[in-house]
Every structure is written in structure tokens, then in C-alpha cells.
Design a protein around this motif. Sequence first.
Motif, PDB file in Angstrom:
ATOM      1  N   UNK A  78       3.174  -3.641 -12.668  1.00  0.00           N
ATOM      2  CA  UNK A  78       3.454  -4.832 -12.643  1.00  0.00           C
ATOM      3  C   UNK A  78       1.592  -4.956 -11.912  1.00  0.00           C
ATOM      4  N   UNK A 135       8.125  -4.836  -6.779  1.00  0.00           N
ATOM      5  CA  UNK A 135       7.222  -4.382  -5.453  1.00  0.00           C
ATOM      6  C   UNK A 135       5.840  -3.780  -5.886  1.00  0.00           C
ATOM      7  N   UNK A 137       4.160  -5.677  -8.279  1.00  0.00           N
ATOM      8  CA  UNK A 137       3.454  -6.798  -8.369  1.00  0.00           C
ATOM      9  C   UNK A 137       3.622  -6.734  -6.880  1.00  0.00           C
ATOM     10  N   UNK A 138       4.328  -7.652  -5.837  1.00  0.00           N
ATOM     11  CA  UNK A 138       3.793  -7.157  -4.553  1.00  0.00           C
ATOM     12  C   UNK A 138       2.906  -6.613  -4.490  1.00  0.00           C
ATOM     13  N   UNK A 139       2.375  -5.367  -4.512  1.00  0.00           N
ATOM     14  CA  UNK A 139       1.234  -4.187  -3.921  1.00  0.00           C
ATOM     15  C   UNK A 139      -0.510  -5.006  -4.630  1.00  0.00           C
ATOM     16  N   UNK A 141      -0.767  -8.040  -5.271  1.00  0.00           N
ATOM     17  CA  UNK A 141      -1.127  -9.625  -4.570  1.00  0.00           C
ATOM     18  C   UNK A 141      -1.560  -8.965  -3.542  1.00  0.00           C
ATOM     19  N   UNK A 142      -1.198  -7.782  -2.364  1.00  0.00           N
ATOM     20  CA  UNK A 142      -1.108  -7.540  -1.171  1.00  0.00           C
ATOM     21  C   UNK A 142      -3.084  -6.801  -0.853  1.00  0.00           C
ATOM     22  N   UNK A 145      -6.186  -8.572   0.070  1.00  0.00           N
ATOM     23  CA  UNK A 145      -6.589  -9.135   1.071  1.00  0.00           C
ATOM     24  C   UNK A 145      -6.370  -8.283   1.640  1.00  0.00           C
ATOM     25  N   UNK A 146      -5.805  -7.145   1.760  1.00  0.00           N
ATOM     26  CA  UNK A 146      -6.193  -5.976   2.511  1.00  0.00           C
ATOM     27  C   UNK A 146      -7.616  -5.086   2.699  1.00  0.00           C
ATOM     28  N   UNK A 149      -9.902  -6.888   4.886  1.00  0.00           N
ATOM     29  CA  UNK A 149      -9.740  -7.007   6.123  1.00  0.00           C
ATOM     30  C   UNK A 149     -10.133  -5.536   6.611  1.00  0.00           C
ATOM     31  N   UNK A 150     -10.712  -4.480   5.932  1.00  0.00           N
ATOM     32  CA  UNK A 150     -11.046  -3.291   6.509  1.00  0.00           C
ATOM     33  C   UNK A 150     -12.406  -3.171   6.402  1.00  0.00           C
TER      34      UNK A 150
END
Lengths: 337, 293
Positions: A78, A135, A137-139, A141-142, A145-146, A149-150
Motif C-alpha cells: 500500500x 508497514x 501503508x505506514x511508510x 503516510x510517514x 512529513x519526512x 522536514x529535510x
Amino acid sequence: MTESTKTDEKTSAPPATVKTPAATRWRWGALAVLLVLAVYAPFQLAPFYVFQLTMVLVYAVALLGLNLLVGHAGQISLGHGAFFAIGAYTAAILMERAALPYPLTLPVAAAVAFLIGLGLGVPAMRLRGLYLALVTLAIAIFLVPLLKRFEELTGGSMGLTLAKPQPPAWTGLAEDQWLYFIALIVAVGTFLLVASLLRSRVGRALHAVRDNEIAAEVMGVRLSFYKTLAFAWSAMLAGVAGSVYTWVIGFVSPDSFTVNLSINLLAGIVVGGLGSLSGPVLGGLFVMFVPSISQDINDAAPGVIFGLLIIAVMYVAPTGLAGLAGRLIKKIPRKKE
Amino acid sequence: MAGFLQQIVTGLGAGAIYASLALALVLIYQFTGIVNFAQGELAMFSTYIAWTLVAAGVSFWLALVITLVVSFAGGMLIERIVIRPVEGAPELTIVIVTVGLFIFVNAAAGWIWTFLIKDFPNPFPGGALELGAVTVNFSTLGVLGVVGLVMGLLYLLFQHTKIGLGMRAVATNPASARLVGIRVGWTLALGWGLAATVGAVSGVLVAPLLFLEPNMMAGVLIYAFAAATLGGFDSPVGAVIGGLIVGVAETLAGAYVGFIGSDLKIGVPLLIILAVLLLRPQGLFGRAAVERA
């Protein structure tokens, strides 16, 4: 729970491939006609349509990777859009910060996506496919924002704007045509690569893993090795597609790669056809044109159509549009020898 | 120290919400072996129903009751219509179907109620309880209380009623349950109905904190997945404890790990899921799956 291991007609059953010589000839003929049309099209269409077709090719390459994982190895992702984004950002950062010539960004993007895919695939693949879905799906979504950030590297929420690759003078092509041909070459190259991969020992191993893990293991197929590798390859192809995306659009921003992209890609490959080589192309057409056409009805219409189609396809035609076409071809009566 | 305790209390409040959605996930998983990716979206849809009722002038608690009943019926209906045809199909098919449901419900809510954010009334009073140096908002207490109540009711249902006994029988062995005369199909539908109801509770609890919009539950779903993975997908108690741990871990990481801050907190559940999968795949309270060829 034990029931989940049994294979069923209504799933990732292998596509209805026809192996008779006549059908193979028919197939190559169709492919040749298609390729001629694909080369001819950009000289006939308005630049906007050429751009749309270019995007279809980009999505098709990404879907080729997803198909390898979902359709051939039977694992679910996903978060395919995340690897697409990794490829796109790798290319963009290299072009912007390191002033690398654009053709060189593609192998780097492929390698980066491959390695990240390998790293994330190892923990997820130790277990059943369900956890991979979690996992990934979480990646997906994460990642947004990642990327924000950079900022010094990725340009934050504003993203990066790049100059599009210009056609060399000797070709006499316009920018959109040049980009189209680049995408076409990448698409044909990756398709040939995947097609030969699937015909090899590796392809058979992946199909064995998909159809019955226990039987595959008994036959000497190393499950975790092939599953992880399939995940890494699929990430790599997404990365390749992502780098071409960057060239074509000339702009990357975190909001282009939300979890919706991943879900649309999954919808595309399910509707296009899991486990067949034409599935990614049909899926690419679907991902490109269904939202742009249905958006006129309502902002939410693409989602409603995608959702309903995914469920309907899983019920009535688990091999998608490509599988339906295959079944129709099978029904054409052939001469008795 | 007081600041640290305060963070823990805040974390427990957030954790209770994750726990309630995780509970819904675990309920369905127990009965059907399905992880319902659409669980968060169903909760969001239920919350919109509650919002519509409140906006139409119905009192909050009556609206809640109606919402729960509608959610229960909706959950059963979805099992009958959407999930039934793929029952017993491999995991890949079922996951794809629930993802399809996810997309559909999300878009349907956007179509009906638009993508503009809506204010959702907070059912709990605004004040706070002073415990020494720590302040506990009434809404945090309320959330914890509601989740505890839901847990208690589910316990009573499963352990002390005939329906619950039948449900446990179906979860343990559907074939044997059918042989002793339990209507397995309807019991599975009942499981989905219950899960949708519990999910609706979590949606109503989360809405006043996050604002109501169609994508409200996407983040919460990841936290709930982390909670269920940590607690073990087959353990309701584990889901609740997992939820509380995830809530506290996320709040502490956001507050004390400078690099994470508030924007990267969504990485915490990802780390938890990965760590659990590597170290103890069955979760804290789950049973390791043994497969027979």
C-alpha cells in the motif's frame, strides 16, 4: 486462519494465457501494431495529449513494479507511491543540488529505491503479506512529513522546481515529444526486462511462492529471499518511474506523493490486471484518465469509482481488464488442425 | 517530573482513542482473520452521521445512540454484501477488497459532506481535574472512561451471554461451531456490526480533537494498527494495552526527542510495528500462529 493458505479461483490466479502458436503470433502482431502506433502518436496529437500519454507510460512503469510484487509474487503493497516519490526526489535532488545530467539520475534513483526497498522488505517479509500491507501503508503516510522536514535538501513543502530536459537539436523534436520518447524507451526497456525475468527461473519461483508457499518451500524456493527481492525490484521500478516523472513534470513536492498516490496505483493494477504484462499499461491508462474525466462530476467521484471498481473486479474478474481480454481471445474459435 | 507525568496523562488520553479503534480491528480479526483496512473510514462515516444528527438539533447523547445503532446495522450489512462473496479467499483478495472499501467510503463521505472540515461538539465538560502538579482534562478522563466501559461491555458480552459464547465458538473453530448449530454466517456479520459500533465510538471520541473531515482517521488507523500489532492481533486486552503504550510512546517521543517533534510523530507507530515484527511477531499478548500444511 489456516484457510488463508488455500488458493482459490477468485484470486491472484494466473492470467488466462493462451499458449498456442497462432495466439502467440497474434500477440506479437498486436504488440508490433501497438508499438508503431505509440511511435506515431506524438506526431499527430496536441502537446497536452502527448503529455498525458507520457504520464500513462510513467505510471505503467511504476505499475509494472507493483504487478511484479502483487500479481506475480502475491505480496501486497500500500506504499508503492512512497518508492515512486523516493525515485522522483532522488532525481530532483541530484539535478538541483549536484547538477547531475538528467539521464544519470535514473540509475541512481533505481539503486536508491532498490536499497531502501531491500532494507524495509527484510523485516516485513519475515511475516505474512498482511504485515507488509501495514508497514507499507505506514511508510506512505510517514514519507510526506519526512520530506517536509529535510527542507534544505528537499525544498520542504514548496518542493523543487527543475528545468525540463531539452531535446537535442539533431532530433528536431519538441520538448513534449522528446519527453514522450524518453518515457517510451524507459517503458519498453523495463517491460522487456520484466518479461524476461518472469520467463526465467526467478519468475517461476515467484509464481510458486504466490500459489502455494508451503509447496514452493518444499521445492527448494527460498521464500524470504524471493519475497524480499520481489519487494526490492518493485521498489526499484517505482524509483525508475519516479525519476522519469521528475523529468516530465519538472517539479516535485511532498503533496504530489500522498498515500492517495499509493492507493491509486494499487487500484490501477487491480483494475488493469494482476499478473499479466498488459495489466500495467491498462492500469496506467486507468490511473491517468479516470480521475481527470470523472473529476468533472464531483471531487469525490474518482474515489467512488476506484473503490467500487476494485471491489467489483475482485468479485467478477480477478485478473482485471487484461484477464478479461485474455478470456475473450480464448473464446475466439480456432481452425481445427 | 510534573511535566513528564503530564505528558504521560496526555499520552494515555490519545492512547485510549487508538485503543478503541484497535479494539475494532482486533474484533474483526478474531472472527474472520481479516484485517479491515476500512475500519477507520467506517468510523469516520459514523462520526459524520452523528454530526448530521447533532447539526439537525438532536441532543448529543441521543445522536450517539442512533449513530451506534446505525453503525451496527451498517457493519452487518457490509459483511453480508461486501465481505461475504470473498469469504475464505486468500488474504491478498480480502485485503484488496477492504482497501477498495476504504477508498469508496472515504470518497462517499467527501461526496456527501464535502471535504471541508467540520467542528464536532465535545461531549465532555471543558474543565480539568488538578492532581497535585498534574492536570487531567475532563475530556481525557471521559475518553478513558468510555473506552473502559466499552471494554467492560464487550467482556460481559463475550463471557456471560449465549451470543458471546457462540461468537467465541465461531472464532475458535467455524466448522465445529456450524456442526453444533451456530449460524456462522450471521455470527460473522454480528462481529462486523460490533466492530463498526466500537469504531464509531472511537470516531466520535476523536472528532472533537482532530476536527471532522474525510481523511480524519487515516493517521489514527496507523496508530491503531501499531497498537494491535503490539498487543497481538488476536487479543482484545492486548489491543487496549497496546493502544495506551503507543499513545504514551508517541507523546513522549514528540515532547522529548527533539528530532521527532510534532510533525514526525507519525513515524513512531511505524517504528513500533517494525520493532514488534522483528522481535516478537505475535505481539505482547498474542499467540504465535502455528500452521499446518
